[in-house]
Design a protein around this motif. Structure first.
Motif, PDB file in Angstrom:
ATOM      1  N   PHE A 472      -6.379 -58.620  82.381  1.00  0.00           N
ATOM      2  CA  PHE A 472      -6.737 -59.376  83.587  1.00  0.00           C
ATOM      3  C   PHE A 472      -5.911 -60.658  83.685  1.00  0.00           C
ATOM      4  CE2 PHE A 472     -11.010 -57.138  83.778  1.00  0.00           C
ATOM      5  CZ  PHE A 472     -10.740 -56.519  84.998  1.00  0.00           C
ATOM      6  N   ALA A 473      -5.649 -61.283  82.540  1.00  0.00           N
ATOM      7  CA  ALA A 473      -4.813 -62.483  82.551  1.00  0.00           C
ATOM      8  C   ALA A 473      -3.413 -62.143  83.045  1.00  0.00           C
ATOM      9  CB  ALA A 473      -4.762 -63.100  81.155  1.00  0.00           C
ATOM     10  N   ARG A 474      -2.874 -61.020  82.618  1.00  0.00           N
ATOM     11  CA  ARG A 474      -1.551 -60.596  83.097  1.00  0.00           C
ATOM     12  C   ARG A 474      -1.571 -60.274  84.593  1.00  0.00           C
ATOM     13  NH1 ARG A 474       0.548 -55.925  79.208  1.00  0.00           N
ATOM     14  NH2 ARG A 474       2.244 -55.935  80.754  1.00  0.00           N
ATOM     15  N   LEU A 475      -2.736 -59.857  85.094  1.00  0.00           N
ATOM     16  CA  LEU A 475      -2.868 -59.560  86.520  1.00  0.00           C
ATOM     17  C   LEU A 475      -3.165 -60.816  87.341  1.00  0.00           C
ATOM     18  CD1 LEU A 475      -4.976 -56.265  86.285  1.00  0.00           C
ATOM     19  CD2 LEU A 475      -2.692 -56.472  87.315  1.00  0.00           C
ATOM     20  N   ASN A 476      -3.138 -61.967  86.676  1.00  0.00           N
ATOM     21  CA  ASN A 476      -3.453 -63.244  87.341  1.00  0.00           C
ATOM     22  C   ASN A 476      -4.844 -63.215  87.975  1.00  0.00           C
ATOM     23  OD1 ASN A 476      -0.909 -64.494  86.764  1.00  0.00           O
ATOM     24  ND2 ASN A 476       0.012 -63.212  88.375  1.00  0.00           N
ATOM     25  N   ASP A 477      -5.783 -62.672  87.236  1.00  0.00           N
ATOM     26  CA  ASP A 477      -7.171 -62.578  87.678  1.00  0.00           C
ATOM     27  C   ASP A 477      -8.034 -63.357  86.685  1.00  0.00           C
ATOM     28  OD1 ASP A 477      -9.726 -61.904  88.435  1.00  0.00           O
ATOM     29  OD2 ASP A 477      -9.349 -59.747  88.600  1.00  0.00           O
ATOM     30  N   PRO A 478      -8.014 -64.701  86.773  1.00  0.00           N
ATOM     31  CA  PRO A 478      -8.704 -65.508  85.763  1.00  0.00           C
ATOM     32  C   PRO A 478     -10.217 -65.300  85.739  1.00  0.00           C
ATOM     33  CG  PRO A 478      -7.966 -66.867  87.601  1.00  0.00           C
ATOM     34  CD  PRO A 478      -7.339 -65.519  87.781  1.00  0.00           C
ATOM     35  N   GLN A 479     -10.804 -64.980  86.871  1.00  0.00           N
ATOM     36  CA  GLN A 479     -12.255 -64.807  86.912  1.00  0.00           C
ATOM     37  C   GLN A 479     -12.692 -63.610  86.054  1.00  0.00           C
ATOM     38  OE1 GLN A 479     -13.894 -64.570  90.857  1.00  0.00           O
ATOM     39  NE2 GLN A 479     -15.987 -64.312  90.139  1.00  0.00           N
ATOM     40  N   ASN A 480     -12.052 -62.463  86.254  1.00  0.00           N
ATOM     41  CA  ASN A 480     -12.402 -61.291  85.456  1.00  0.00           C
ATOM     42  C   ASN A 480     -11.947 -61.450  84.008  1.00  0.00           C
ATOM     43  OD1 ASN A 480     -13.854 -59.463  87.113  1.00  0.00           O
ATOM     44  ND2 ASN A 480     -11.992 -59.048  88.281  1.00  0.00           N
ATOM     45  N   ALA A 481     -10.822 -62.154  83.797  1.00  0.00           N
ATOM     46  CA  ALA A 481     -10.361 -62.395  82.429  1.00  0.00           C
ATOM     47  C   ALA A 481     -11.390 -63.228  81.670  1.00  0.00           C
ATOM     48  CB  ALA A 481      -9.009 -63.108  82.445  1.00  0.00           C
ATOM     49  N   ALA A 482     -11.905 -64.257  82.336  1.00  0.00           N
ATOM     50  CA  ALA A 482     -12.914 -65.095  81.683  1.00  0.00           C
ATOM     51  C   ALA A 482     -14.198 -64.315  81.424  1.00  0.00           C
ATOM     52  CB  ALA A 482     -13.212 -66.314  82.557  1.00  0.00           C
ATOM     53  N   ALA A 483     -14.573 -63.440  82.363  1.00  0.00           N
ATOM     54  CA  ALA A 483     -15.793 -62.636  82.174  1.00  0.00           C
ATOM     55  C   ALA A 483     -15.647 -61.706  80.969  1.00  0.00           C
ATOM     56  CB  ALA A 483     -16.086 -61.842  83.438  1.00  0.00           C
ATOM     57  N   ALA A 484     -14.471 -61.062  80.849  1.00  0.00           N
ATOM     58  CA  ALA A 484     -14.241 -60.174  79.713  1.00  0.00           C
ATOM     59  C   ALA A 484     -14.197 -60.960  78.409  1.00  0.00           C
ATOM     60  CB  ALA A 484     -12.950 -59.388  79.912  1.00  0.00           C
ATOM     61  N   ALA A 485     -13.591 -62.149  78.444  1.00  0.00           N
ATOM     62  CA  ALA A 485     -13.538 -62.987  77.249  1.00  0.00           C
ATOM     63  C   ALA A 485     -14.934 -63.439  76.839  1.00  0.00           C
ATOM     64  CB  ALA A 485     -12.640 -64.192  77.502  1.00  0.00           C
ATOM     65  N   THR A 486     -15.756 -63.779  77.822  1.00  0.00           N
ATOM     66  CA  THR A 486     -17.137 -64.189  77.533  1.00  0.00           C
ATOM     67  C   THR A 486     -17.911 -63.040  76.879  1.00  0.00           C
ATOM     68  OG1 THR A 486     -17.122 -65.744  79.395  1.00  0.00           O
ATOM     69  CG2 THR A 486     -19.278 -65.045  78.553  1.00  0.00           C
ATOM     70  N   LYS A 487     -17.687 -61.834  77.370  1.00  0.00           N
ATOM     71  CA  LYS A 487     -18.339 -60.669  76.777  1.00  0.00           C
ATOM     72  C   LYS A 487     -17.896 -60.484  75.322  1.00  0.00           C
ATOM     73  CE  LYS A 487     -19.077 -55.704  77.431  1.00  0.00           C
ATOM     74  NZ  LYS A 487     -18.809 -54.515  78.300  1.00  0.00           N
ATOM     75  N   THR A 488     -16.608 -60.716  75.064  1.00  0.00           N
ATOM     76  CA  THR A 488     -16.095 -60.591  73.700  1.00  0.00           C
ATOM     77  C   THR A 488     -16.784 -61.581  72.772  1.00  0.00           C
ATOM     78  OG1 THR A 488     -13.936 -59.979  74.603  1.00  0.00           O
ATOM     79  CG2 THR A 488     -14.014 -60.580  72.279  1.00  0.00           C
ATOM     80  N   LEU A 489     -16.919 -62.835  73.235  1.00  0.00           N
ATOM     81  CA  LEU A 489     -17.536 -63.862  72.395  1.00  0.00           C
ATOM     82  C   LEU A 489     -19.032 -63.640  72.223  1.00  0.00           C
ATOM     83  CD1 LEU A 489     -15.625 -67.038  73.618  1.00  0.00           C
ATOM     84  CD2 LEU A 489     -15.320 -65.789  71.469  1.00  0.00           C
ATOM     85  N   ALA A 490     -19.649 -62.949  73.179  1.00  0.00           N
ATOM     86  CA  ALA A 490     -21.066 -62.601  73.017  1.00  0.00           C
ATOM     87  C   ALA A 490     -21.242 -61.605  71.876  1.00  0.00           C
ATOM     88  CB  ALA A 490     -21.616 -62.028  74.318  1.00  0.00           C
ATOM     89  N   ILE A 491     -20.226 -60.748  71.686  1.00  0.00           N
ATOM     90  CA  ILE A 491     -20.264 -59.775  70.592  1.00  0.00           C
ATOM     91  C   ILE A 491     -19.866 -60.440  69.276  1.00  0.00           C
ATOM     92  CG2 ILE A 491     -19.272 -57.621  69.720  1.00  0.00           C
ATOM     93  CD1 ILE A 491     -18.747 -56.864  72.687  1.00  0.00           C
ATOM     94  N   ASP A 492     -18.801 -61.234  69.321  1.00  0.00           N
ATOM     95  CA  ASP A 492     -18.292 -61.903  68.117  1.00  0.00           C
ATOM     96  C   ASP A 492     -17.954 -63.355  68.456  1.00  0.00           C
ATOM     97  OD1 ASP A 492     -17.084 -62.797  65.841  1.00  0.00           O
ATOM     98  OD2 ASP A 492     -15.433 -61.362  65.844  1.00  0.00           O
ATOM     99  N   PRO A 493     -18.901 -64.269  68.235  1.00  0.00           N
ATOM    100  CA  PRO A 493     -18.682 -65.681  68.600  1.00  0.00           C
ATOM    101  C   PRO A 493     -17.489 -66.313  67.890  1.00  0.00           C
ATOM    102  CG  PRO A 493     -20.999 -65.255  68.147  1.00  0.00           C
ATOM    103  CD  PRO A 493     -20.246 -64.041  67.696  1.00  0.00           C
ATOM    104  N   ASN A 494     -17.032 -65.721  66.813  1.00  0.00           N
ATOM    105  CA  ASN A 494     -15.909 -66.297  66.057  1.00  0.00           C
ATOM    106  C   ASN A 494     -14.590 -65.568  66.321  1.00  0.00           C
ATOM    107  OD1 ASN A 494     -17.615 -68.186  64.672  1.00  0.00           O
ATOM    108  ND2 ASN A 494     -18.355 -66.478  63.415  1.00  0.00           N
TER     109      ASN A 494
END
Length: 513
Positions: A472-494
């Motif tokens: 998503f970051a490569r697609l210049n879609d920061p909103q979805n990139a941030a959502a996917a990143a947030t999901k990742t940190l919900a699974i693994d905060p570190n």
């Protein structure tokens, strides 16, 4: 002279004698004698990551009674084969048609301290003369092997139609009522038994199924469940679910803590799952009182190219010599030869194994061996040979895809990954690797679709949502990139790569000072 008196065997020795025939196991010596310990001569097959058993412990592949019985409440309570069977004829001591055999324990005062004490009709909700009123029909379902050998499952499992719906595990209700749906069986089982079915063994089955599906998030759940599991056979099974995860510190510490557990089944599983992560501990296990544990530790160390003492090497040599006439024994010889760089011998043993078992599975394993000795062209031929006879095997297709990627054949790799997910739409890691391949080829929208599927199929794995965030970051879609990143940190905060990605996106989003 005194008249001959036969040796009096203990309960454990009697069980070992029965199990020497009535078990699916691997031979360690070929020299078992009554009175000796089972684990000094055999490695028992348990409901591990393989499909030999269903996740709840019911038999799946051709099997025998001992492992199922060890994993049952009956076996754990101290019931033995001779409580039900005649010693020499193996015939039942009492009939099962009127439940007399089962009720000999489950009627006050009973034997072996059996609980619960059920009223068969009230418990089964079936008429007294019906098949559904027989204990064995529900708790010991029968499977016929080779079209002529009916065997009852000795796991004494509890029918659970909900697990049929969730995981495809058979249940005794629908095995009998073949004209009814699973939902029908769920409705009646919940009406009759309600919350009694929400038992620990249901959650255990779900854990086993998740482990087999490659769920990377279950480590702590397995460790937590282990603490409350009383049955040694199931504790060994739970430990085996952590195989391949031993590089994670919490898992390695947990496995190491079980190397001194009382049960040799558990110790052997801990050694096998620990792998070479703690070589010093494996070297200590070379002196374990159980041959199963010693051989497992020695084999693991040898597979890592370690040198072991001559007397321990002899046990491995005897073990392999005993198995060498079998396809798998010949293949084990090939594996050892590969590790020790005796490649001409490896080739001879692979040839012998494939001649004796020209099956897709053997060719698949041989291909993996060729990958390990860095002979990719031969590995490819063996993978292709395996797929020739088993073209719908998604795992083999996936492994060939990874090999093609390593060889730089990205187009072929992508095609094979696509085929893998078509063969098995639930194959999360294949979707993940397909997403990475699509991204590497610049097909970002297709990558998003593949990684989204992977993320849904592997909800506790941080890799797919992180990869999705980068796309998503490569697609210049920061909103979805941030959502996917947030999901990742919900699974693994570190998850450090995700934190770095978010920091980078934050810097890019700031206005120039």
């Amino acid at each position: 002279a005194k008249p001959y008196e036969p040796a009096r065997l203990t309960k454990e020795q009697i069980m070992a004698s029965c199990a020497s025939c009535h078990s699916r196991r691997e031979e360690l010596t070929g020299q078992f004698h009554p009175g000796e310990k089972f684990d000094d001569h055999y490695r028992l097959t348990l409901p591990d990551l393989s499909d030999t058993y269903f996740p709840d412990g019911q038999v799946r592949d051709e099997n025998f009674e001992y492992a199922s019985f060890l994993g049952s409440k009956m076996g754990h309570a101290g019931v033995t084969c001779l409580d039900c069977h005649q010693a020499h004829s193996a015939k039942l001591k009492l009939p099962v048609e009127n439940n007399a055999m089962c009720m000999s324990c489950h009627t006050p005062p009973g034997t072996n301290g059996a609980t619960p004490i059920p009223d068969p009709m009230a418990h089964s909700h079936h008429g007294s003369n019906s098949k559904g009123n027989r204990c064995v029909e529900c708790h010991m379902p029968e499977t016929t092997y080779m079209a002529r050998d009916p065997r009852r499952d000795h796991g004494f499992t509890i029918p659970d139609p909900l697990l049929t719906k969730e995981l495809g595990i058979p249940n005794a209700c629908n095995r009998c009522h073949t004209d009814q749906t699973v939902d029908w069986a769920i409705e009646w089982s919940e009406k009759w038994y309600g919350q009694k079915l929400a038992r620990p063994s249901r959650e255990r089955a779900r854990l086993v199924a998740r482990a087999r599906a490659g769920d990377s998030s279950i480590d702590q759940e397995v460790i937590n469940f282990y603490q409350t599991e009383p049955n040694a056979a199931w504790r060994a099974t739970l430990i085996s679910l952590l195989e391949g995860r031993e590089n994670r510190p919490a898992v390695a510490d947990f496995l190491a803590s079980n190397l001194s557990e009382e049960s040799p089944l558990v110790r052997a599983a801990a050694v096998r799952s620990l792998g070479a992560e703690r070589k010093d501990l494996l070297e200590t296990s070379l002196a374990d009182p159980s041959r199963n544990v010693r051989v497992t530790a020695a084999w693991t160390l040898l597979m890592e190219g370690k040198t072991i003492a001559a007397e321990k090497r002899k046990e491995i040599r005897d073990y392999l010599s005993n198995l060498s006439e079998t396809p798998m024994g010949a293949f084990q010889q090939a594996r050892l030869a590969a590790v020790e760089n005796r490649l001409p011998e490896m080739d001879r043993w692979v040839q012998r194994a494939s001649e004796r078992d020209p099956s897709p599975g053997l060719f698949q394993q041989a291909a993996i061996l060729m990958v390990q000795v860095e002979r990719p062209a031969e590995a490819r031929k063996l993978f292709e040979r395996s797929l020739k006879d088993d073209p719908t095997n998604s795992q083999t297709t996936y492994q060939l895809a990874l090999l093609e990627a390593e060889m730089g054949n990205s187009t072929s790799a992508m095609t094979l990954l696509q085929k893998s997910v078509e063969l098995d739409p639930q194959f999360g890691r294949a979707w993940y690797n397909l997403g990475l391949a699509k991204a590497a080829a610049g097909k970002l929208n297709e990558s998003v679709r593949a990684l989204t599927a992977a993320s849904e199929l592997l909800p506790q794995d941080p890799d797919p949502p992180y990869a999705l965030a980068t796309v998503f970051a490569r697609l210049n879609d920061p909103q979805n990139a941030a959502a996917a990143a947030t999901k990742t940190l919900a699974i693994d905060p570190n998850h450090e790569p995700t934190k770095n990605l978010l920091r980078g996106m934050s810097r890019q989003g700031r206005p120039n000072q």
